[in-house]
Structures are given as structure tokens and as C-alpha cells.
Design an enzyme around this catalytic site. Structure first.
Site, PDB file in Angstrom:
ATOM      1  CG  ASP A  33      -2.034   0.979   1.140  1.00 43.66           C
ATOM      2  OD1 ASP A  33      -2.313   1.462   0.030  1.00 43.66           O
ATOM      3  OD2 ASP A  33      -2.635   1.290   2.193  1.00 43.66           O
ATOM      4  CG  HIS A  50       0.499   2.008  -9.281  1.00 44.91           C
ATOM      5  ND1 HIS A  50       0.201   1.604  -8.006  1.00 44.91           N
ATOM      6  CD2 HIS A  50      -0.563   2.749  -9.694  1.00 44.91           C
ATOM      7  CE1 HIS A  50      -1.008   2.070  -7.658  1.00 44.91           C
ATOM      8  NE2 HIS A  50      -1.470   2.774  -8.669  1.00 44.91           N
ATOM      9  CG  LEU A 144       9.480 -17.079  -3.245  1.00 44.88           C
ATOM     10  CD1 LEU A 144       9.178 -17.057  -1.752  1.00 44.88           C
ATOM     11  CD2 LEU A 144       9.950 -15.693  -3.696  1.00 44.88           C
ATOM     12  NE  ARG A 201      -3.104  -1.477   4.353  1.00 46.46           N
ATOM     13  CZ  ARG A 201      -4.282  -1.586   3.817  1.00 46.46           C
ATOM     14  NH1 ARG A 201      -5.090  -2.551   4.181  1.00 46.46           N
ATOM     15  NH2 ARG A 201      -4.709  -0.711   2.909  1.00 46.46           N
ATOM     16  NE  ARG A 207      -8.255   0.251   4.770  1.00 47.46           N
ATOM     17  CZ  ARG A 207      -7.645   1.432   4.789  1.00 47.46           C
ATOM     18  NH1 ARG A 207      -7.802   2.229   5.815  1.00 47.46           N
ATOM     19  NH2 ARG A 207      -6.882   1.806   3.783  1.00 47.46           N
TER      20      ARG A 207
HETATM   21  C1  FPP Z   1      -1.915   0.081  -3.437  1.00 46.30           C
HETATM   22  O1  FPP Z   1      -1.399   1.395  -3.375  1.00 46.30           O
HETATM   23  C2  FPP Z   1      -1.260  -0.624  -4.532  1.00 46.30           C
HETATM   24  C3  FPP Z   1      -1.904  -1.163  -5.604  1.00 46.30           C
HETATM   25  C4  FPP Z   1      -3.360  -1.065  -5.792  1.00 46.30           C
HETATM   26  C5  FPP Z   1      -1.162  -1.822  -6.686  1.00 46.30           C
HETATM   27  C6  FPP Z   1       0.072  -2.559  -6.332  1.00 46.30           C
HETATM   28  C7  FPP Z   1       0.851  -2.738  -7.548  1.00 46.30           C
HETATM   29  C8  FPP Z   1       2.191  -2.669  -7.672  1.00 46.30           C
HETATM   30  C9  FPP Z   1       3.098  -2.555  -6.520  1.00 46.30           C
HETATM   31  C10 FPP Z   1       2.760  -2.703  -9.049  1.00 46.30           C
HETATM   32  C11 FPP Z   1       3.659  -3.814  -9.343  1.00 46.30           C
HETATM   33  C12 FPP Z   1       3.114  -5.153  -8.988  1.00 46.30           C
HETATM   34  C13 FPP Z   1       3.575  -6.280  -9.539  1.00 46.30           C
HETATM   35  C14 FPP Z   1       3.127  -7.587  -9.025  1.00 46.30           C
HETATM   36  C15 FPP Z   1       4.535  -6.277 -10.648  1.00 46.30           C
HETATM   37  P1  FPP Z   1      -2.383   2.612  -3.600  1.00 46.30           P
HETATM   38  O2  FPP Z   1      -2.302   3.020  -5.012  1.00 46.30           O
HETATM   39  O3  FPP Z   1      -3.746   2.253  -3.131  1.00 46.30           O
HETATM   40  O4  FPP Z   1      -1.747   3.713  -2.697  1.00 46.30           O
HETATM   41  P2  FPP Z   1      -2.512   4.903  -1.952  1.00 46.30           P
HETATM   42  O5  FPP Z   1      -3.303   4.280  -0.830  1.00 46.30           O
HETATM   43  O6  FPP Z   1      -1.395   5.747  -1.458  1.00 46.30           O
HETATM   44  O7  FPP Z   1      -3.366   5.580  -2.953  1.00 46.30           O
END
Ligand code: FPP
Length: 279
Positions: A33, A50, A144, A201, A207
Site C-alpha cells: 500500500d 506503481h 520460492l 501492510r 486494515r
Molecule cells: C496500493 O497502493 C497498490 C496497488 C493497488 C497496486 C500494487 C501494484 C504494484 C506494486 C505494481 C507492481 C506489482 C507487480 C506484481 C509487478 P495505492 O495506489 O492504493 O496507494 P494509496 O493508498 O497511497 O493511494
């Protein structure tokens, strides 16, 4: 690139330290997150968060494999995430595609076996194809077990399992009395994974966000204040150290757990002696 030959002296020492603390968690699950906030605070578009998050995925997968963790499950995209703006969803799908294309050789070379959980049919066809190929290619690997949760949610999987159990009762394959915790688990998409021992997390939020609801029943939870793009090996070491200093009681008392550990140690010793005598 062989990850085990790539370790710096300092990483090697930290990883040995962790291993010396005792039993590693078998199954580590991570809610990655804070990508969006990380980017916004830097004045960048959310998708840049991301992309940076993908670098953390690379590092954490490598480090988990080096330490000897057997199962790592990453929450990469929830069913609820489909409600995000279309540009962010498309961007995330293309990051996933990029990750699979660029990483699969190295993952395979290092014995990583790829799995997925979630409603894969909702993903773009190209991502589905790459996932299928990568899963097949790595299916004999013994290192893994990396599971990507994609278009996944815990409640969705539970409801799906209940529907399938209902069908099997109707077909006469099982009767309602057969339904136990272990039978129920066998209908979940996580049937081949052990329960999640340790859930991490990032970003300070506390959460579960619909992640592995059934599987984390007795898991330990750890919250890191770092945003996911900042979460790197040293943060994983800290989290694992924290886990390994906890006492997992599964509803029992502390002294029962201590006795259980002593009995286990004693019977392992006896077993070893028996084996020596047999030789
Ligand atoms: C939550 O952060 C994260 C996600 C919804 C996407 C997670 C994806 C990646 C880490 C990209 C790469 C993944 C792989 C498997 C290659 P958020 O965007 O909700 O953050 P915020 O709460 O600050 O808005």
C-alpha cells in the site's frame, strides 16, 4: 543472474542473523500500500508510484528467496481496484505485463514458482496469456512460491468456495456433515498454500482490505510506516525480526506453548538418537 551469488556481505550477515532467530514464517503475505501517496507527495502522477512499486516487488521477491521463505503472496490488484479511474487500471495492467516480460527469466533461473489467485478472466487477454505461460514454465521449480493476487478479494473467494461446495452437495459428492475447516480450505483458490503466518501492510494503514480473510485467521500482522515504493530489504529484515520475536499462542497459554516447544525438542532429539542407533 543467480541471486545467491549476488548477496553483499552485509545482506548475507543480516539474512544469517534472521535465520538464526528460529523458524521463519512459512507464508508471508504483503499488502503493498501507499504507491499513490508516495507519488502524489513527490508531485508525480499516481502511476509513477506503481512503477516505483514494481522495483520494491523485484527486491522483496529476491530477498525473500535468498532468506529461504517458501511462500510469498503479493496483493497486486483487488476486485475493488477495478473501480479506480480507467487510466490507472490500464497503467497497472501494463506494469504487470512489463513485470512478467522482464522478470520471468530471472525468476525461473532462481527456482521461483509462480502462482496466481483471483478472478483472472477479468484481466486483459495479454496478461492472462503471459501469466499462463509463466505459471507453466515455472511449474517444476522448487524454490520460492510467489503468488500474485490479481483481481482478488477474500470474500469473493469464500463465496465462490461456498457455491462449489453447494454444487458438490447437490451432486452427492459430499454431504453437509463432511464440511470441515480443512474441506472448506480445499475449495479456496489458496488450497495449495499454507495459511498466512505473517501479513505485512505498508503505508501505516491498519486494515486487511479483503485480503486472505480465511487464511490469516491466526496470522501475525505487521504494519510498516513506509510507503510500498520505499519498502526494501532492510524493511523486510525488520519485519521478520519482529515476527520471530513474537510468541504465537493459537489460543493457548504461554506456558503451554513453552512446554510444547520443549516436548518437540525432546522428541526430535530422541528421533535423532534412534536414527544414529539404527545405523
Ligand atoms: C496500493 O497502493 C497498490 C496497488 C493497488 C497496486 C500494487 C501494484 C504494484 C506494486 C505494481 C507492481 C506489482 C507487480 C506484481 C509487478 P495505492 O495506489 O492504493 O496507494 P494509496 O493508498 O497511497 O493511494
Amino acid at each position: 543472474m543467480n541471486w545467491n551469488n549476488q548477496r553483499s556481505a552485509s545482506d548475507l550477515a543480516k539474512q544469517e542473523d534472521i535465520n538464526s532467530l528460529g523458524k521463519l514464517p512459512k507464508h508471508v503475505a504483503i499488502i503493498m500500500d501507499g504507491n499513490g501517496r508516495w507519488a502524489t507527495e513527490k508531485g508525480m502522477p499516481r502511476i509513477a508510484g506503481h512503477k516505483a512499486g514494481m522495483e520494491s516487488v523485484r527486491e522483496i521477491v529476491k530477498t525473500s528467496s535468498q532468506i529461504g521463505i517458501k511462500y510469498l503472496t503479493l496483493y497486486a490488484f483487488s476486485i475493488e481496484n477495478w473501480k479506480r479511474p480507467a487510466t490507472e487500471v490500464t497503467g497497472l495492467m501494463s506494469i504487470l505485463e512489463q513485470y512478467l516480460r522482464s522478470e520471468i527469466d530471472e525468476l525461473h533461473e532462481n527456482g521461483v514458482r509462480l502462482h496466481t489467485i483471483g478472478k483472472l478472466s477479468s484481466l486483459p487477454k495479454m496478461v492472462q496469456k503471459l501469466l499462463k505461460e509463466s505459471i507453466e514454465r515455472t511449474s517444476d521449480n522448487q524454490g520460492l512460491n510467489l503468488t500474485l493476487a490479481l483481481s482478488y478479494s477474500g470474500r469473493w473467494d469464500i463465496v465462490r468456495a461456498v457455491q462449489m461446495i453447494g454444487l458438490d452437495v447437490r451432486r452427492g459428492k459430499i454431504s453437509p456433515e463432511d464440511i470441515s475447516e480443512s474441506l472448506f480450505s480445499s475449495y479456496l483458490q489458496t488450497a495449495n498454500l499454507p495459511d498466512a503466518d505473517f501479513m505485512i501492510r505498508t503505508s501505516g494503514e491498519m486494515r486487511l482490505s479483503n485480503f486472505l480473510l480465511w487464511e490469516v485467521a491466526y496470522g501475525e500482522i505487521y504494519i510498516s510506516n513506509k510507503y510500498w515504493p520505499e519498502f526494501r530489504s532492510d524493511d523486510l529484515y525488520l519485519a521478520l525480526q519482529n515476527y520471530m520475536n513474537r510468541e504465537r499462542r493459537y489460543g493457548m497459554t504461554s506456558s503451554q506453548i513453552v512446554n510444547q516447544a520443549q516436548n518437540e525438542k525432546h522428541s526430535n532429539y530422541l528421533q535423532k538418537m534412534m536414527n544414529v542407533l539404527k545405523k
